[in-house]
Design a protein around this motif. Structure first.
Motif, PDB file in Angstrom:
ATOM      1  N   ARG A  77       0.822  -1.217   0.000  1.00 29.77           N
ATOM      2  CA  ARG A  77       0.000   0.000   0.000  1.00 29.77           C
ATOM      3  C   ARG A  77       0.852   1.262   0.000  1.00 29.77           C
ATOM      4  O   ARG A  77       0.448   2.294  -0.505  1.00 29.77           O
ATOM      5  CB  ARG A  77      -0.923   0.011   1.210  1.00 29.77           C
ATOM      6  N   ASN A  78       2.022   1.158   0.580  1.00 23.30           N
ATOM      7  CA  ASN A  78       2.932   2.300   0.639  1.00 23.30           C
ATOM      8  C   ASN A  78       3.899   2.358  -0.540  1.00 23.30           C
ATOM      9  O   ASN A  78       4.765   3.230  -0.594  1.00 23.30           O
ATOM     10  CB  ASN A  78       3.712   2.299   1.958  1.00 23.30           C
ATOM     11  N   GLY A  79       3.775   1.408  -1.471  1.00 25.51           N
ATOM     12  CA  GLY A  79       4.561   1.459  -2.699  1.00 25.51           C
ATOM     13  C   GLY A  79       5.944   0.842  -2.636  1.00 25.51           C
ATOM     14  O   GLY A  79       6.729   1.006  -3.572  1.00 25.51           O
ATOM     15  N   TYR A  80       6.266   0.120  -1.578  1.00 28.27           N
ATOM     16  CA  TYR A  80       7.601  -0.460  -1.438  1.00 28.27           C
ATOM     17  C   TYR A  80       7.715  -1.864  -2.041  1.00 28.27           C
ATOM     18  O   TYR A  80       8.778  -2.275  -2.475  1.00 28.27           O
ATOM     19  CB  TYR A  80       7.996  -0.556   0.038  1.00 28.27           C
ATOM     20  N   ILE A  81       6.626  -2.624  -1.982  1.00 26.08           N
ATOM     21  CA  ILE A  81       6.606  -4.028  -2.385  1.00 26.08           C
ATOM     22  C   ILE A  81       5.485  -4.206  -3.407  1.00 26.08           C
ATOM     23  O   ILE A  81       4.464  -3.541  -3.327  1.00 26.08           O
ATOM     24  CB  ILE A  81       6.332  -4.928  -1.151  1.00 26.08           C
ATOM     25  N   GLU A  82       5.684  -5.136  -4.331  1.00 25.12           N
ATOM     26  CA  GLU A  82       4.651  -5.457  -5.314  1.00 25.12           C
ATOM     27  C   GLU A  82       4.179  -6.890  -5.121  1.00 25.12           C
ATOM     28  O   GLU A  82       4.971  -7.797  -4.895  1.00 25.12           O
ATOM     29  CB  GLU A  82       5.203  -5.332  -6.737  1.00 25.12           C
ATOM     30  N   LYS A  83       2.862  -7.067  -5.204  1.00 26.87           N
ATOM     31  CA  LYS A  83       2.263  -8.400  -5.214  1.00 26.87           C
ATOM     32  C   LYS A  83       2.141  -8.805  -6.678  1.00 26.87           C
ATOM     33  O   LYS A  83       1.472  -8.141  -7.467  1.00 26.87           O
ATOM     34  CB  LYS A  83       0.893  -8.361  -4.551  1.00 26.87           C
ATOM     35  N   LEU A  98       3.482 -14.403  -5.231  1.00 34.36           N
ATOM     36  CA  LEU A  98       4.868 -13.989  -5.025  1.00 34.36           C
ATOM     37  C   LEU A  98       4.893 -12.482  -4.820  1.00 34.36           C
ATOM     38  O   LEU A  98       4.053 -11.754  -5.346  1.00 34.36           O
ATOM     39  CB  LEU A  98       5.728 -14.355  -6.239  1.00 34.36           C
ATOM     40  N   TRP A  99       5.867 -12.040  -4.049  1.00 31.45           N
ATOM     41  CA  TRP A  99       6.061 -10.622  -3.731  1.00 31.45           C
ATOM     42  C   TRP A  99       7.480 -10.247  -4.117  1.00 31.45           C
ATOM     43  O   TRP A  99       8.391 -11.063  -4.050  1.00 31.45           O
ATOM     44  CB  TRP A  99       5.884 -10.409  -2.229  1.00 31.45           C
ATOM     45  N   LYS A 100       7.651  -8.993  -4.521  1.00 30.87           N
ATOM     46  CA  LYS A 100       8.995  -8.515  -4.855  1.00 30.87           C
ATOM     47  C   LYS A 100       9.118  -7.048  -4.504  1.00 30.87           C
ATOM     48  O   LYS A 100       8.122  -6.350  -4.301  1.00 30.87           O
ATOM     49  CB  LYS A 100       9.311  -8.739  -6.334  1.00 30.87           C
ATOM     50  N   LEU A 101      10.350  -6.580  -4.470  1.00 30.84           N
ATOM     51  CA  LEU A 101      10.625  -5.163  -4.239  1.00 30.84           C
ATOM     52  C   LEU A 101      10.047  -4.357  -5.402  1.00 30.84           C
ATOM     53  O   LEU A 101      10.189  -4.739  -6.558  1.00 30.84           O
ATOM     54  CB  LEU A 101      12.134  -4.951  -4.132  1.00 30.84           C
ATOM     55  N   SER A 102       9.415  -3.258  -5.082  1.00 31.37           N
ATOM     56  CA  SER A 102       8.836  -2.401  -6.119  1.00 31.37           C
ATOM     57  C   SER A 102       9.928  -1.786  -6.967  1.00 31.37           C
ATOM     58  O   SER A 102      11.017  -1.487  -6.485  1.00 31.37           O
ATOM     59  CB  SER A 102       7.999  -1.308  -5.469  1.00 31.37           C
ATOM     60  N   ASP A 103       9.624  -1.552  -8.238  1.00 30.05           N
ATOM     61  CA  ASP A 103      10.570  -0.910  -9.151  1.00 30.05           C
ATOM     62  C   ASP A 103      10.623   0.597  -8.934  1.00 30.05           C
ATOM     63  O   ASP A 103      11.483   1.263  -9.499  1.00 30.05           O
ATOM     64  CB  ASP A 103      10.185  -1.197 -10.602  1.00 30.05           C
ATOM     65  N   ASN A 104       9.711   1.134  -8.158  1.00 31.71           N
ATOM     66  CA  ASN A 104       9.660   2.599  -7.925  1.00 31.71           C
ATOM     67  C   ASN A 104      10.787   3.070  -7.045  1.00 31.71           C
ATOM     68  O   ASN A 104      11.196   2.546  -6.129  1.00 31.71           O
ATOM     69  CB  ASN A 104       8.323   2.989  -7.297  1.00 31.71           C
TER      70      ASN A 104
END
Length: 104
Positions: A77-83, A98-104
């Motif tokens: 929700r805070n933009g750090y991680i992507e589902k 799977l989850w990963k670090l956000s590209d932002n």
């Protein structure tokens, strides 16, 4: 972490007990984010996140998997991680996102 983490006071804690629970929540969120930043290409289920944090002694061994799921959702929700729309069969034989670090 710069954005305000979410804490769900579903048990109506107050005073020092509430403050300690909020502190632990902040720590879990920060530790998960730290782990993903140290492993920027990792794509993990919440169970794999839990296992990796336990192996690295970054969380308490009694931390429930639901806390990891809460933290991942907060970080998302805070933009750090992507589902991701990718899955892996997990601990109970069920598909897990799977989850990963956000590209932002």
């Amino acid at each position: 972490m710069k954005r305000k983490p979410l804490y769900f006071n579903t048990t109506n804690l107050e005073g020092k007990e509430l403050q300690e629970s909020i502190r632990r929540t902040l720590t879990q969120d920060a530790n998960i984010l730290q782990f993903f930043r140290a492993n920027p290409t990792a794509k993990l289920t919440k169970y794999e996140v839990l296992d990796n944090l336990l192996k690295a002694n970054m969380i308490h061994n009694l931390t429930p998997e639901t806390s990891i799921g809460r933290a991942l959702n907060t970080l998302m929700r805070n933009g750090y991680i992507e589902k991701l729309k990718e899955y892996r069969v997990g601990k109970y034989g069920k598909r897990n996102h799977l989850w990963k670090l956000s590209d932002n």
